[in-house]
Design a protein around this motif. Structure first.
Motif, mmCIF file in Angstrom:
data_model
loop_
_atom_site.group_PDB
_atom_site.id
_atom_site.type_symbol
_atom_site.label_atom_id
_atom_site.label_comp_id
_atom_site.label_asym_id
_atom_site.label_seq_id
_atom_site.Cartn_x
_atom_site.Cartn_y
_atom_site.Cartn_z
ATOM 1 N N ASP A 31 7.155 15.666 -0.698
ATOM 2 C CA ASP A 31 6.439 14.492 -1.187
ATOM 3 C C ASP A 31 6.378 13.462 -0.070
ATOM 4 O O ASP A 31 7.381 12.824 0.256
ATOM 5 C CB ASP A 31 7.165 13.919 -2.405
ATOM 6 C CG ASP A 31 6.470 12.712 -3.003
ATOM 7 O OD1 ASP A 31 5.237 12.588 -2.831
ATOM 8 O OD2 ASP A 31 7.151 11.884 -3.642
ATOM 9 N N GLY A 32 5.205 13.319 0.559
ATOM 10 C CA GLY A 32 5.038 12.370 1.649
ATOM 11 C C GLY A 32 4.708 10.982 1.144
ATOM 12 O O GLY A 32 3.803 10.808 0.326
ATOM 13 N N ALA B 78 8.768 -0.087 -5.180
ATOM 14 C CA ALA B 78 9.837 0.315 -6.097
ATOM 15 C C ALA B 78 9.652 1.770 -6.499
ATOM 16 O O ALA B 78 10.631 2.512 -6.668
ATOM 17 C CB ALA B 78 9.826 -0.590 -7.324
ATOM 18 N N GLY B 79 8.395 2.210 -6.636
ATOM 19 C CA GLY B 79 8.126 3.608 -6.961
ATOM 20 C C GLY B 79 8.562 4.548 -5.857
ATOM 21 O O GLY B 79 9.090 5.639 -6.119
ATOM 22 N N ASP B 80 8.366 4.130 -4.608
ATOM 23 C CA ASP B 80 8.820 4.939 -3.469
ATOM 24 C C ASP B 80 10.340 5.118 -3.503
ATOM 25 O O ASP B 80 10.858 6.205 -3.271
ATOM 26 C CB ASP B 80 8.441 4.274 -2.144
ATOM 27 C CG ASP B 80 6.949 4.288 -1.873
ATOM 28 O OD1 ASP B 80 6.238 5.109 -2.485
ATOM 29 O OD2 ASP B 80 6.502 3.479 -1.044
ATOM 30 N N VAL B 81 11.028 4.026 -3.766
ATOM 31 C CA VAL B 81 12.489 4.086 -3.804
ATOM 32 C C VAL B 81 12.944 5.029 -4.909
ATOM 33 O O VAL B 81 13.891 5.818 -4.731
ATOM 34 C CB VAL B 81 13.090 2.681 -4.000
ATOM 35 C CG1 VAL B 81 14.603 2.758 -4.191
ATOM 36 C CG2 VAL B 81 12.759 1.790 -2.810
ATOM 37 N N ASN B 82 12.272 4.996 -6.044
ATOM 38 C CA ASN B 82 12.628 5.892 -7.138
ATOM 39 C C ASN B 82 12.412 7.352 -6.749
ATOM 40 O O ASN B 82 13.229 8.226 -7.076
ATOM 41 C CB ASN B 82 11.812 5.548 -8.378
ATOM 42 C CG ASN B 82 12.297 6.296 -9.603
ATOM 43 O OD1 ASN B 82 13.497 6.297 -9.915
ATOM 44 N ND2 ASN B 82 11.387 6.949 -10.302
ATOM 45 N N ARG B 83 11.316 7.615 -6.035
ATOM 46 C CA ARG B 83 11.059 8.983 -5.576
ATOM 47 C C ARG B 83 12.162 9.457 -4.631
ATOM 48 O O ARG B 83 12.599 10.608 -4.686
ATOM 49 C CB ARG B 83 9.691 9.042 -4.886
ATOM 50 C CG ARG B 83 8.535 8.853 -5.852
ATOM 51 C CD ARG B 83 7.325 8.255 -5.187
ATOM 52 N NE ARG B 83 6.572 9.207 -4.395
ATOM 53 C CZ ARG B 83 5.486 8.877 -3.697
ATOM 54 N NH1 ARG B 83 5.061 7.632 -3.690
ATOM 55 N NH2 ARG B 83 4.835 9.794 -3.009
ATOM 56 N N ALA C 59 14.359 0.480 7.088
ATOM 57 C CA ALA C 59 15.670 0.810 7.656
ATOM 58 C C ALA C 59 16.805 0.544 6.672
ATOM 59 O O ALA C 59 17.733 1.362 6.538
ATOM 60 C CB ALA C 59 15.887 0.025 8.948
ATOM 61 N N ASP C 60 16.753 -0.574 5.960
ATOM 62 C CA ASP C 60 17.820 -0.908 5.018
ATOM 63 C C ASP C 60 17.895 0.113 3.887
ATOM 64 O O ASP C 60 18.992 0.419 3.388
ATOM 65 C CB ASP C 60 17.605 -2.308 4.445
ATOM 66 C CG ASP C 60 17.823 -3.397 5.482
ATOM 67 O OD1 ASP C 60 18.428 -3.097 6.527
ATOM 68 O OD2 ASP C 60 17.367 -4.533 5.249
ATOM 69 N N ILE C 61 16.750 0.622 3.479
ATOM 70 C CA ILE C 61 16.721 1.606 2.389
ATOM 71 C C ILE C 61 17.405 2.893 2.825
ATOM 72 O O ILE C 61 18.215 3.468 2.088
ATOM 73 C CB ILE C 61 15.268 1.874 1.946
ATOM 74 C CG1 ILE C 61 14.660 0.609 1.346
ATOM 75 C CG2 ILE C 61 15.210 3.022 0.939
ATOM 76 C CD1 ILE C 61 13.199 0.738 0.978
ATOM 77 N N PHE C 62 17.087 3.368 4.028
ATOM 78 C CA PHE C 62 17.722 4.592 4.520
ATOM 79 C C PHE C 62 19.240 4.411 4.606
ATOM 80 O O PHE C 62 20.002 5.328 4.283
ATOM 81 C CB PHE C 62 17.163 4.977 5.891
ATOM 82 C CG PHE C 62 15.677 5.255 5.893
ATOM 83 C CD1 PHE C 62 15.086 5.950 4.863
ATOM 84 C CD2 PHE C 62 14.874 4.813 6.935
ATOM 85 C CE1 PHE C 62 13.724 6.211 4.857
ATOM 86 C CE2 PHE C 62 13.511 5.069 6.947
ATOM 87 C CZ PHE C 62 12.927 5.755 5.903
ATOM 88 N N GLN D 44 0.831 -1.182 0.000
ATOM 89 C CA GLN D 44 0.000 0.000 0.000
ATOM 90 C C GLN D 44 0.875 1.245 0.000
ATOM 91 O O GLN D 44 1.894 1.323 0.638
ATOM 92 C CB GLN D 44 -0.907 0.012 1.228
ATOM 93 C CG GLN D 44 -0.166 -0.019 2.550
ATOM 94 C CD GLN D 44 -1.107 -0.141 3.703
ATOM 95 O OE1 GLN D 44 -2.311 -0.065 3.542
ATOM 96 N NE2 GLN D 44 -0.565 -0.323 4.886
ATOM 97 N N ASN D 45 0.476 2.251 -0.763
ATOM 98 C CA ASN D 45 1.230 3.488 -0.854
ATOM 99 C C ASN D 45 0.333 4.621 -0.437
ATOM 100 O O ASN D 45 -0.780 4.750 -0.922
ATOM 101 C CB ASN D 45 1.725 3.692 -2.297
ATOM 102 C CG ASN D 45 2.669 4.863 -2.405
ATOM 103 O OD1 ASN D 45 2.272 6.000 -2.181
ATOM 104 N ND2 ASN D 45 3.910 4.576 -2.754
ATOM 105 N N GLY D 46 0.818 5.461 0.478
ATOM 106 C CA GLY D 46 -0.036 6.483 1.062
ATOM 107 C C GLY D 46 -0.431 7.586 0.134
ATOM 108 O O GLY D 46 -1.467 8.207 0.297
ATOM 109 N N GLN D 47 0.375 7.891 -0.903
ATOM 110 C CA GLN D 47 0.106 9.078 -1.679
ATOM 111 C C GLN D 47 0.051 8.844 -3.184
ATOM 112 O O GLN D 47 -0.133 9.794 -3.947
ATOM 113 C CB GLN D 47 1.183 10.133 -1.385
ATOM 114 C CG GLN D 47 1.182 10.612 0.055
ATOM 115 C CD GLN D 47 -0.012 11.466 0.380
ATOM 116 O OE1 GLN D 47 -0.692 11.946 -0.519
ATOM 117 N NE2 GLN D 47 -0.294 11.650 1.644
ATOM 118 N N GLY D 48 0.250 7.601 -3.647
ATOM 119 C CA GLY D 48 0.194 7.370 -5.079
ATOM 120 C C GLY D 48 1.512 7.710 -5.745
ATOM 121 O O GLY D 48 2.567 7.683 -5.157
ATOM 122 N N THR D 49 1.471 8.059 -7.050
ATOM 123 C CA THR D 49 2.681 8.332 -7.802
ATOM 124 C C THR D 49 3.245 9.694 -7.461
ATOM 125 O O THR D 49 2.548 10.577 -6.981
ATOM 126 C CB THR D 49 2.385 8.282 -9.312
ATOM 127 O OG1 THR D 49 1.371 9.242 -9.611
ATOM 128 C CG2 THR D 49 1.908 6.905 -9.716
#
Length: 303
Positions: free
Chosen positions: A49-50, A65-70, A89-92, A8-13
């Protein structure tokens, strides 16, 4: 990092400004409270961008994957830390040392005043936004972080922070005035998970959560029974659901108390790990806190 699981993504693209607006600092934030804070401090000098929207539980949130790109396209990533966004945590960590600046707002708080978890000395309660004084420290930290990246707008960040601190001081006065209406014997706050520890310490409340600090832990039958006994014996008038946690656990707790011969009320819905819908009063930090205080007072003073 780039094969993060979709969920689930809170804000979309991402909006067109991310990665393409060179006039403003591009910032990606995690929780709704942090998004609101950064907008207050950054003002027109930033694009925020939240990742998470209303009702999203940061303990369970997995970046897509879209979040990571943002995040890759941002100038700054601002998150809570202290394992609140545990699945990210790993992403940060991957972004540290890159051209994208990462900022954990809980680094603003001296560990000596953080609330330790049961694993004392290693982990700390991340829910610092429920103590206005700690949130003011976070605001100053964000101001300094933005200024370090975008020095040409330092005066803007300073002015916006001063205005925001005044709003927080006004909110602090409101909280203390309203909570003073509750007599000491009724100052017990029972919620779905243990998110209100800083609130309890700051405003002299006993706080009991059905689940632990993280919603990744499940409340056991023994936990439910023990809490039901406490409520029935002490005749605590109200318990509370949370907007980012399914209500079934609190509803089950209410039935367990009723089985003990005491009719405890569900005093309303509190915003704990996420604010309300965008565009509503509860969709701002200031409005969310006022709503919570009003709801707590109304429930605990009900007959």
């Amino acid at each position: 990092m780039f094969v993060a699981g979709c969920t689930q993504n809170g804000q979309g693209t991402a909006p067109p400004g991310i990665g393409g607006d060179k006039e403003r600092l591009n910032i990606v934030t995690t929780t709704t409270m942090i998004t609101d804070l950064v907008k207050e401090i950054g003002g027109d000098a930033v694009h925020v961008d939240g990742l998470m929207g209303a009702g999203i539980d940061p303990h369970l949130y997995k970046a897509s994957a879209g979040d990571v790109n943002r995040m890759r396209q941002a100038d700054v990533i601002i998150y809570n830390g202290l394992h609140l966004e545990g699945k990210m945590a790993d992403i940060f960590e991957e972004f540290q040392g890159t051209q994208v600046k990462t900022v954990a707002i809980t680094e603003a708080i001296d560990k000596s005043i953080l609330l330790p978890t049961e694993d004392e000395g290693k982990l700390y309660d991340p829910h610092i936004w429920f103590d206005i004084e700690l949130w003011k420290e976070a605001a100053l930290y964000v101001r300094d972080a933005l200024s370090s990246v975008d020095s040409k707008n330092e005066s803007t960040y300073q002015a916006n922070t001063e205005k925001y601190l005044e709003k927080l001081d006004d909110l602090q006065g409101y909280i203390k005035t309203e909570l003073a209406k509750i007599p000491q014997e009724k100052r017990v706050l029972i919620t779905a998970h243990d998110a209100f520890g800083y609130f309890g310490r700051a405003y002299d409340f006993e706080v009991l959560g059905l689940q632990g600090l993280s919603t990744t832990t499940e409340a056991g039958i023994a936990d439910m029974q023990e809490l039901a006994d406490i409520i029935a014996e002490r005749k605590i008038p109200a318990i509370y659901i949370e907007s980012s946690v399914p209500p079934r656990s609190i509803e089950a707790l209410q039935k367990a108390v009723q089985a003990r011969g005491f009719d405890v009320a569900i005093g309303g819905e509190l915003f704990s790990d996420a604010m309300g819908d965008a565009g509503t009063e509860e969709g701002t930090y200031l409005g969310m806190v006022r709503h919570n205080v009003d709801t707590i007072v109304g429930g605990l003073l009900s007959e």
